[in-house]
Design a protein around this motif. Structure first.
Motif, PDB file in Angstrom:
ATOM      1  N   ASP A   3       0.812  -1.215   0.000  1.00 46.97           N
ATOM      2  CA  ASP A   3       0.000   0.000   0.000  1.00 46.97           C
ATOM      3  C   ASP A   3       0.846   1.268   0.000  1.00 46.97           C
ATOM      4  OD1 ASP A   3      -2.351  -1.358  -0.095  1.00 46.97           O
ATOM      5  OD2 ASP A   3      -2.655  -1.347   2.070  1.00 46.97           O
ATOM      6  N   THR A   4       2.151   1.149   0.263  1.00 45.77           N
ATOM      7  CA  THR A   4       3.008   2.321   0.340  1.00 45.77           C
ATOM      8  C   THR A   4       3.779   2.553  -0.964  1.00 45.77           C
ATOM      9  OG1 THR A   4       4.829   1.029   1.284  1.00 45.77           O
ATOM     10  CG2 THR A   4       3.279   2.079   2.831  1.00 45.77           C
ATOM     11  N   PHE A   5       3.343   1.962  -2.072  1.00 46.49           N
ATOM     12  CA  PHE A   5       4.041   2.128  -3.342  1.00 46.49           C
ATOM     13  C   PHE A   5       4.142   3.609  -3.699  1.00 46.49           C
ATOM     14  CE2 PHE A   5       3.982   2.757  -7.922  1.00 46.49           C
ATOM     15  CZ  PHE A   5       5.140   2.092  -8.257  1.00 46.49           C
ATOM     16  N   CYS A   6       5.342   4.030  -4.033  1.00 39.98           N
ATOM     17  CA  CYS A   6       5.578   5.430  -4.371  1.00 39.98           C
ATOM     18  C   CYS A   6       6.705   5.520  -5.392  1.00 39.98           C
ATOM     19  CB  CYS A   6       5.928   6.212  -3.107  1.00 39.98           C
ATOM     20  SG  CYS A   6       6.234   7.960  -3.413  1.00 39.98           S
ATOM     21  N   PHE A   7       6.519   6.307  -6.411  1.00 42.53           N
ATOM     22  CA  PHE A   7       7.559   6.496  -7.419  1.00 42.53           C
ATOM     23  C   PHE A   7       8.850   7.020  -6.804  1.00 42.53           C
ATOM     24  CE2 PHE A   7       6.149   6.554 -12.033  1.00 42.53           C
ATOM     25  CZ  PHE A   7       5.121   5.660 -11.832  1.00 42.53           C
ATOM     26  N   ASP A   8       8.732   7.795  -5.740  1.00 42.07           N
ATOM     27  CA  ASP A   8       9.908   8.412  -5.120  1.00 42.07           C
ATOM     28  C   ASP A   8      10.898   7.389  -4.590  1.00 42.07           C
ATOM     29  OD1 ASP A   8       8.433  10.653  -5.672  1.00 42.07           O
ATOM     30  OD2 ASP A   8       8.048  11.170  -3.590  1.00 42.07           O
ATOM     31  N   ASP A   9      10.455   6.162  -4.357  1.00 44.11           N
ATOM     32  CA  ASP A   9      11.321   5.115  -3.817  1.00 44.11           C
ATOM     33  C   ASP A   9      12.007   4.291  -4.903  1.00 44.11           C
ATOM     34  OD1 ASP A   9      10.478   5.884  -1.268  1.00 44.11           O
ATOM     35  OD2 ASP A   9       8.834   4.437  -1.262  1.00 44.11           O
ATOM     36  N   ILE A  15      11.395   4.032 -12.758  1.00 39.46           N
ATOM     37  CA  ILE A  15      10.409   5.084 -13.024  1.00 39.46           C
ATOM     38  C   ILE A  15      10.209   5.216 -14.527  1.00 39.46           C
ATOM     39  CG2 ILE A  15       9.887   7.552 -12.843  1.00 39.46           C
ATOM     40  CD1 ILE A  15      11.523   7.555 -10.218  1.00 39.46           C
ATOM     41  N   ASP A  16      11.297   5.208 -15.260  1.00 38.89           N
ATOM     42  CA  ASP A  16      11.227   5.323 -16.719  1.00 38.89           C
ATOM     43  C   ASP A  16      10.377   4.198 -17.305  1.00 38.89           C
ATOM     44  OD1 ASP A  16      11.999   6.525 -19.250  1.00 38.89           O
ATOM     45  OD2 ASP A  16      13.303   4.778 -19.522  1.00 38.89           O
ATOM     46  N   TRP A  17      10.596   2.979 -16.844  1.00 35.41           N
ATOM     47  CA  TRP A  17       9.833   1.841 -17.356  1.00 35.41           C
ATOM     48  C   TRP A  17       8.345   2.023 -17.065  1.00 35.41           C
ATOM     49  CZ3 TRP A  17       6.560  -1.846 -15.445  1.00 35.41           C
ATOM     50  CH2 TRP A  17       6.264  -2.909 -16.299  1.00 35.41           C
ATOM     51  N   ASP A  22       2.060   0.934 -20.785  1.00 33.70           N
ATOM     52  CA  ASP A  22       0.669   1.252 -21.115  1.00 33.70           C
ATOM     53  C   ASP A  22      -0.125   1.276 -19.811  1.00 33.70           C
ATOM     54  OD1 ASP A  22      -2.019   1.236 -21.886  1.00 33.70           O
ATOM     55  OD2 ASP A  22      -1.585   0.030 -23.667  1.00 33.70           O
ATOM     56  N   GLU A  23      -0.788   2.381 -19.547  1.00 31.33           N
ATOM     57  CA  GLU A  23      -1.511   2.543 -18.283  1.00 31.33           C
ATOM     58  C   GLU A  23      -2.532   1.429 -18.058  1.00 31.33           C
ATOM     59  OE1 GLU A  23      -4.100   5.919 -15.962  1.00 31.33           O
ATOM     60  OE2 GLU A  23      -2.493   6.559 -17.292  1.00 31.33           O
ATOM     61  N   SER A  24      -3.113   0.931 -19.119  1.00 26.94           N
ATOM     62  CA  SER A  24      -4.117  -0.134 -18.965  1.00 26.94           C
ATOM     63  C   SER A  24      -3.486  -1.447 -18.512  1.00 26.94           C
ATOM     64  CB  SER A  24      -4.891  -0.336 -20.270  1.00 26.94           C
ATOM     65  OG  SER A  24      -4.023  -0.790 -21.293  1.00 26.94           O
ATOM     66  N   ASP A  25      -2.167  -1.599 -18.671  1.00 26.32           N
ATOM     67  CA  ASP A  25      -1.466  -2.804 -18.231  1.00 26.32           C
ATOM     68  C   ASP A  25      -1.012  -2.720 -16.776  1.00 26.32           C
ATOM     69  OD1 ASP A  25      -1.756  -3.925 -20.749  1.00 26.32           O
ATOM     70  OD2 ASP A  25       0.204  -3.224 -21.439  1.00 26.32           O
ATOM     71  N   LEU A  26      -1.103  -1.538 -16.185  1.00 20.56           N
ATOM     72  CA  LEU A  26      -0.639  -1.346 -14.818  1.00 20.56           C
ATOM     73  C   LEU A  26      -1.762  -1.612 -13.814  1.00 20.56           C
ATOM     74  CD1 LEU A  26       1.323   2.020 -15.171  1.00 20.56           C
ATOM     75  CD2 LEU A  26       2.296  -0.277 -15.041  1.00 20.56           C
ATOM     76  N   PRO A  27      -1.408  -2.174 -12.662  1.00 17.14           N
ATOM     77  CA  PRO A  27      -2.409  -2.270 -11.593  1.00 17.14           C
ATOM     78  C   PRO A  27      -2.879  -0.864 -11.230  1.00 17.14           C
ATOM     79  CG  PRO A  27      -0.451  -3.558 -11.059  1.00 17.14           C
ATOM     80  CD  PRO A  27      -0.128  -2.750 -12.282  1.00 17.14           C
ATOM     81  N   ASP A  28      -4.092  -0.757 -10.740  1.00 21.29           N
ATOM     82  CA  ASP A  28      -4.670   0.554 -10.430  1.00 21.29           C
ATOM     83  C   ASP A  28      -3.766   1.402  -9.543  1.00 21.29           C
ATOM     84  OD1 ASP A  28      -6.908   0.050 -11.948  1.00 21.29           O
ATOM     85  OD2 ASP A  28      -8.156  -0.546 -10.243  1.00 21.29           O
ATOM     86  N   TYR A  30      -0.547   1.418  -9.260  1.00 17.83           N
ATOM     87  CA  TYR A  30       0.595   1.925 -10.007  1.00 17.83           C
ATOM     88  C   TYR A  30       0.175   3.049 -10.946  1.00 17.83           C
ATOM     89  CZ  TYR A  30       3.582  -1.912  -8.428  1.00 17.83           C
ATOM     90  OH  TYR A  30       4.326  -2.770  -7.675  1.00 17.83           O
ATOM     91  N   ALA A  31      -0.976   2.880 -11.595  1.00 19.54           N
ATOM     92  CA  ALA A  31      -1.473   3.912 -12.502  1.00 19.54           C
ATOM     93  C   ALA A  31      -1.775   5.198 -11.739  1.00 19.54           C
ATOM     94  CB  ALA A  31      -2.729   3.409 -13.230  1.00 19.54           C
ATOM     95  N   ILE A  32      -2.347   5.075 -10.560  1.00 22.32           N
ATOM     96  CA  ILE A  32      -2.635   6.251  -9.737  1.00 22.32           C
ATOM     97  C   ILE A  32      -1.335   6.918  -9.292  1.00 22.32           C
ATOM     98  CG2 ILE A  32      -3.572   7.000  -7.510  1.00 22.32           C
ATOM     99  CD1 ILE A  32      -5.765   4.804  -7.957  1.00 22.32           C
ATOM    100  N   ALA A  33      -0.361   6.107  -8.881  1.00 27.68           N
ATOM    101  CA  ALA A  33       0.932   6.654  -8.451  1.00 27.68           C
ATOM    102  C   ALA A  33       1.617   7.362  -9.622  1.00 27.68           C
ATOM    103  CB  ALA A  33       1.819   5.546  -7.900  1.00 27.68           C
TER     104      ALA A  33
END
Length: 61
Positions: A3-9, A15-17, A22-28, A30-33
Motif C-alpha cells: 500500500d506504500t508504493f511510491c515512485f519516489d522510492d 520510473i522510466d519503465w 501502457d496505463e491499462s497494463d498497470l495495476p490501479d 501503479y497507474a494512480i501513483a
C-alpha cells in the motif's frame, strides 16, 4: 501489493519503465501513483527531464 508504493522510492530506470508502460497494463495503484508523479513534476516532459537527471545522479554517486 504494498500500500506504500511510491515512485519516489524507485530507481530512475524503474520510473522510466513505469512511465513508458501502457496505463491499462498497470495495476490501479501503479497507474494512480504514476498520475500523481506526473502531476507533481508538471507533466510528462518534465518527468522525462527528471528521469535523465536522476539517471546521471545515480551514475555519479
Amino acid at each position: 501489493m504494498d500500500d506504500t508504493f511510491c515512485f519516489d522510492d524507485l530507481a530512475a530506470h524503474e520510473i522510466d519503465w513505469l512511465l513508458r508502460a501502457d496505463e491499462s497494463d498497470l495495476p490501479d495503484q501503479y497507474a494512480i501513483a504514476r498520475q500523481n508523479f506526473l502531476w507533481r513534476v508538471g507533466g510528462s516532459e518534465n518527468a522525462r527531464l527528471a528521469i535523465q537527471l536522476l539517471g546521471k545522479m545515480e551514475h555519479v554517486i
